[in-house]
Design a protein around this motif. Structure first.
Motif, PDB file in Angstrom:
ATOM      1  N   TYR A 533      -6.605 -43.327  22.256  1.00 38.28           N
ATOM      2  CA  TYR A 533      -7.400 -42.839  21.127  1.00 38.28           C
ATOM      3  C   TYR A 533      -7.643 -41.328  21.238  1.00 38.28           C
ATOM      4  N   ARG A 534      -7.892 -40.850  22.444  1.00 39.51           N
ATOM      5  CA  ARG A 534      -8.147 -39.418  22.634  1.00 39.51           C
ATOM      6  C   ARG A 534      -6.912 -38.606  22.283  1.00 39.51           C
ATOM      7  N   GLN A 535      -5.755 -39.071  22.742  1.00 42.16           N
ATOM      8  CA  GLN A 535      -4.511 -38.357  22.431  1.00 42.16           C
ATOM      9  C   GLN A 535      -4.226 -38.362  20.936  1.00 42.16           C
ATOM     10  N   LYS A 536      -4.449 -39.504  20.282  1.00 41.18           N
ATOM     11  CA  LYS A 536      -4.189 -39.570  18.835  1.00 41.18           C
ATOM     12  C   LYS A 536      -5.118 -38.624  18.085  1.00 41.18           C
ATOM     13  N   LEU A 537      -6.382 -38.552  18.494  1.00 41.01           N
ATOM     14  CA  LEU A 537      -7.327 -37.650  17.838  1.00 41.01           C
ATOM     15  C   LEU A 537      -6.952 -36.191  18.076  1.00 41.01           C
ATOM     16  N   ASP A 538      -6.616 -35.833  19.309  1.00 44.64           N
ATOM     17  CA  ASP A 538      -6.238 -34.442  19.607  1.00 44.64           C
ATOM     18  C   ASP A 538      -4.992 -34.049  18.819  1.00 44.64           C
ATOM     19  N   SER A 539      -4.019 -34.965  18.735  1.00 37.61           N
ATOM     20  CA  SER A 539      -2.796 -34.666  18.002  1.00 37.61           C
ATOM     21  C   SER A 539      -3.093 -34.431  16.528  1.00 37.61           C
ATOM     22  N   ALA A 540      -3.957 -35.285  15.938  1.00 39.17           N
ATOM     23  CA  ALA A 540      -4.280 -35.123  14.521  1.00 39.17           C
ATOM     24  C   ALA A 540      -5.018 -33.817  14.262  1.00 39.17           C
ATOM     25  N   GLU A 542      -4.771 -31.067  16.011  1.00 44.14           N
ATOM     26  CA  GLU A 542      -3.859 -29.940  16.210  1.00 44.14           C
ATOM     27  C   GLU A 542      -2.814 -29.845  15.108  1.00 44.14           C
ATOM     28  N   VAL A 543      -2.184 -30.954  14.774  1.00 39.74           N
ATOM     29  CA  VAL A 543      -1.064 -30.920  13.830  1.00 39.74           C
ATOM     30  C   VAL A 543      -1.545 -30.861  12.387  1.00 39.74           C
ATOM     31  N   SER A 544      -2.577 -31.635  12.074  1.00 40.63           N
ATOM     32  CA  SER A 544      -3.024 -31.734  10.680  1.00 40.63           C
ATOM     33  C   SER A 544      -4.219 -30.844  10.371  1.00 40.63           C
ATOM     34  N   HIS A 545      -4.634 -30.026  11.365  1.00 40.73           N
ATOM     35  CA  HIS A 545      -5.701 -29.039  11.162  1.00 40.73           C
ATOM     36  C   HIS A 545      -7.005 -29.696  10.726  1.00 40.73           C
ATOM     37  N   LEU A 546      -7.343 -30.832  11.350  1.00 37.15           N
ATOM     38  CA  LEU A 546      -8.644 -31.437  11.113  1.00 37.15           C
ATOM     39  C   LEU A 546      -9.726 -30.596  11.781  1.00 37.15           C
ATOM     40  N   PRO A 547     -10.956 -30.663  11.292  1.00 40.05           N
ATOM     41  CA  PRO A 547     -12.043 -29.888  11.917  1.00 40.05           C
ATOM     42  C   PRO A 547     -12.218 -30.283  13.384  1.00 40.05           C
ATOM     43  N   LEU A 548     -12.581 -29.302  14.209  1.00 39.74           N
ATOM     44  CA  LEU A 548     -12.748 -29.569  15.632  1.00 39.74           C
ATOM     45  C   LEU A 548     -13.886 -30.541  15.895  1.00 39.74           C
ATOM     46  N   ASP A 549     -14.873 -30.551  15.003  1.00 36.74           N
ATOM     47  CA  ASP A 549     -15.999 -31.471  15.182  1.00 36.74           C
ATOM     48  C   ASP A 549     -15.808 -32.770  14.399  1.00 36.74           C
ATOM     49  N   TYR A 550     -14.574 -33.045  14.015  1.00 30.08           N
ATOM     50  CA  TYR A 550     -14.304 -34.252  13.222  1.00 30.08           C
ATOM     51  C   TYR A 550     -14.661 -35.499  14.021  1.00 30.08           C
ATOM     52  N   ARG A 551     -15.458 -36.346  13.410  1.00 34.03           N
ATOM     53  CA  ARG A 551     -15.838 -37.613  14.038  1.00 34.03           C
ATOM     54  C   ARG A 551     -14.803 -38.655  13.632  1.00 34.03           C
TER      55      ARG A 551
END
Length: 658
Positions: A533-540, A542-551
């Motif tokens: 889950y952590r890797q999937k969140l970090d990838s999203a 980084e790649v999709s420019h989601l907010p860093l504080d995205y829950r």
């Protein structure tokens, strides 16, 4: 009706175009298949009118009782002087075998699917679907040949009548096609008319047969010489009673056409009006009515068969049953003309022609019940297959083709008819045997098992005797399988969900987003560790420019049975390793995701955004995996499903891939 009792017409409203009018007429009565979003399923708002069990018995009886038109002649031709004994075997198997089997089928498959549904529950996934398609092929063989064979037999009775005009000779195919077209017209007009016509035809036909048999019995008792001659013929040809019984058992499969009414009797169960206290899961009143229908029809038919087999073989010379004889295929009609005169005989012929013509009505009703219950639910038929009129037209065209190919010959179609009937009855016997075994009912398991073995023997004997039947059935099976699989591929990008439900936790997960958009990350449920889950969140991020504080909010689709098509989706909100997850079980990953996204949009009023990673592997291989196993190339297929479901691009959920 006055103009004040209905709303006035708007003169400025555009009139429907001819194409629209025809389409609306064809699809009249089509179930409203919209659930809470685009996709098949849902419950129709209009309640279909139901009928008393005895009225529905007449509908199935036009098939079952119409066999009196040819059954005594078939028995005499197959068994000769011991045809009453062979008919008695048929009656015993009817009352002690087929009737108990189908009374149980009626209780366990009360929606009219018959034994096919019982076996379907025992064989899930693609293997079960293919098995159902094979059984539907035999059912189509049974019902379609019922329509064409009965119409052809009605034509034969018409042409052989002494008062028939000479120009009808040799016109079997055109007359049979006309009768089939008239049958289709009744169903295009409405099912209510079919029930009404069936009640009249059955009442008149059984009444006339009662008169003919009463006169025949009187003639038998007033001509004891005829009885003595018959008994002497039995003694001469079958001196040993055990040999006579054995011969009767051997020729029984040739008489199996007399069992044709049971499958249609169960198929038309939904037309029976139940009790006020009936529920959809337990319609006790409808089940009770169906059992009364089956029992009453079996008792009536058995009584007529026993008396008719005895009187016909005693009173009619043996040579008249042979091909070209006056009693060939019309033994009771022969007696009606012989002992009641040409006038009454002609009236009897007319009633026989009418009920044989309409015998296809119960078969048509069975097809109209079976096809919409299976093929559209499997995604193996187009959406219009739920409507009555298009199906009627399709079945009529198939009937025309069969009549033309077999030159309206009754004998040429008899093998296929018997094969279809016997395979369905065998499947019913096997289904109730397995049902009794599953419920640990030992005595019933043994009893139904014996019946199943008997029907298996009868089916195998019929196939060996008339192999053309299984060849014709194979054509139906192959046609249904090919068309169904092509239709499934063609509907692969449709929404499958009949309904989507979000539980309270799932709704609370999205309550934080007041202005939108609702960002969701697609995740494979096979990787459930915290690191995944952590890797999937970090990838999203980084790649999709989601907010860093995205829950993070993840969506996981668990594939249970990829062969299913129409399903109800229940979305659960769960927390795993501190991450919020929307978990849903469905048959196909992309279509399930699309259904959930559309439902979230409709419920929250906010636009969902879904984030994927590209799937590794060959695109063709991934497409095949999607078609067969519901997985594969998830992101582009999800986008395509959404594109077909929502034509307005501004209302279409967003798909991001990185």
């Amino acid at each position: 009706m006055t103009t004040l009792s209905r709303p006035p017409a708007d003169p400025s409203a555009p009139r429907p175009r001819p194409k629209t009018t025809v389409r609306n007429w064809l699809l009249f009565g089509l179930q409203d298949s919209k659930g809470s979003h685009q996709g098949p399923g849902g419950v129709p708002t209009a309640h279909e009118k139901k009928h008393s069990w005895w009225q529905v018995m007449c509908l199935t009886g036009v098939d079952y009782f119409s066999t009196l038109g040819y059954q005594p002649a078939i028995a005499a031709l197959a068994a000769g002087v011991i045809s009453p004994l062979a008919t008695l075997v048929l009656v015993l198997i009817t009352l002690l075998g087929a009737l108990p089997v189908y009374r149980r089928v009626a209780g366990e498959s009360h929606r009219g699917e018959g034994s096919i549904a019982m076996l379907e529950r025992l064989m899930p996934r693609w293997g079960g679907k293919l098995f159902v398609l094979v059984l539907l092929g035999f059912a189509a063989t049974d019902f379609m040949i019922t329509m064409t064979l009965s119409a052809a037999d009605a034509t034969a009775h018409l042409i052989q009548n002494p008062m028939a005009p000479g120009w009808l000779q040799g016109q079997n195919v055109p007359v049979t096609l006309f009768l089939l077209a008239m049958l289709g017209a009744v169903f295009l007009r409405g099912f209510k008319e079919a029930i009404g016509v069936a009640v009249v035809l059955v009442a008149v036909y059984l009444g006339l047969n009662l008169v003919v048999l009463a006169v025949s019995v009187f003639e038998v008792f007033t001509h004891p010489v005829a009885v003595d001659n018959w008994w002497q013929a039995i003694s001469t040809s079958h001196g040993n009673p055990l040999l006579a019984v054995g011969f009767a058992l051997l020729v029984f499969p040739k008489l199996a056409l007399g069992l044709s009414g049971f499958e249609t009797g169960v198929a038309v169960m939904p037309q029976i009006r139940g009790d006020v206290s009936d529920t959809e899961d337990n319609p006790a009143g409808r089940i009770h009515g169906a059992r009364k229908l089956l029992t009453t029809a079996a008792v009536i038919m058995s009584s007529f068969l026993i008396v008719s087999s005895f009187t016909t073989v005693v009173l009619i010379p043996a040579q008249e049953f042979q091909p070209g004889g006056q009693a060939n295929g019309r033994a009771l009609a022969f007696l009606a003309h012989e002992y009641l005169g040409v006038g009454f005989g002609t009236v009897y012929d007319i009633s026989t022609i009418a009920i044989l013509w309409f015998a296809g009505a119960s078969a048509m009703a069975g097809l109209l019940n079976l096809v919409p219950r299976y093929l559209p639910r499997y995604g193996m038929a187009p959406g219009w297959a739920r409507a009555v009129r298009p199906l009627v037209l399709v079945f009529m065209l198939v009937g025309f083709l069969i009549t033309w190919l077999f030159d309206a010959d009754v004998d040429a179609q008899g093998g296929a008819y018997a094969t279809g009937v016997l395979v369905l009855m065998t499947s019913a016997a096997v289904a109730v045997t397995l049902s009794a075994r599953r419920k640990r009912q030992r005595k019933r398991t043994v009893g139904f098992g014996v019946i199943a073995v008997l029907f298996i023997y009868t089916t195998v004997a019929n196939i060996i005797e008339r192999p053309e039947g299984i060849r014709i059935a194979s054509v139906f099976i192959l046609g249904i399988i090919v068309i169904s699989l092509l239709s499934r591929v063609g509907r692969s990008f449709e929404l499958h969900a009949t309904r989507v439900h979000l539980d309270r936790a799932a709704l609370e997960f999205m309550s934080d987003e007041l202005d939108g958009p609702i960002r969701i990350i697609a995740h494979e449920p096979l990787r459930l560790s915290p690191e995944a889950y952590r890797q999937k969140l970090d990838s999203a991020i980084e790649v999709s420019h989601l907010p860093l504080d995205y829950r993070a909010l993840f969506l996981e689709v668990v594939v249970d049975d990829s062969s299913d098509f129409e399903t109800e989706l229940a979305v659960r909100g769960i927390t795993r390793h501190g991450y919020r997850i929307l978990e849903v079980h469905g048959p196909v990953v992309p279509n399930t995701i699309a259904s959930v996204l559309l439902h979230i949009r409709d419920v929250t009023g906010l636009m969902p955004h879904i984030y994927f990673r590209w799937t590794e592997g060959n695109p063709v291989t991934n497409l095949l995996r999607f078609l067969a196993f519901g997985e594969g190339e998830i992101a582009p297929v999800t986008r395509e499903v959404l594109r077909e479901a929502e034509t307005d691009v501004t209302r279409r959920p967003w798909v991001h891939v990185g």
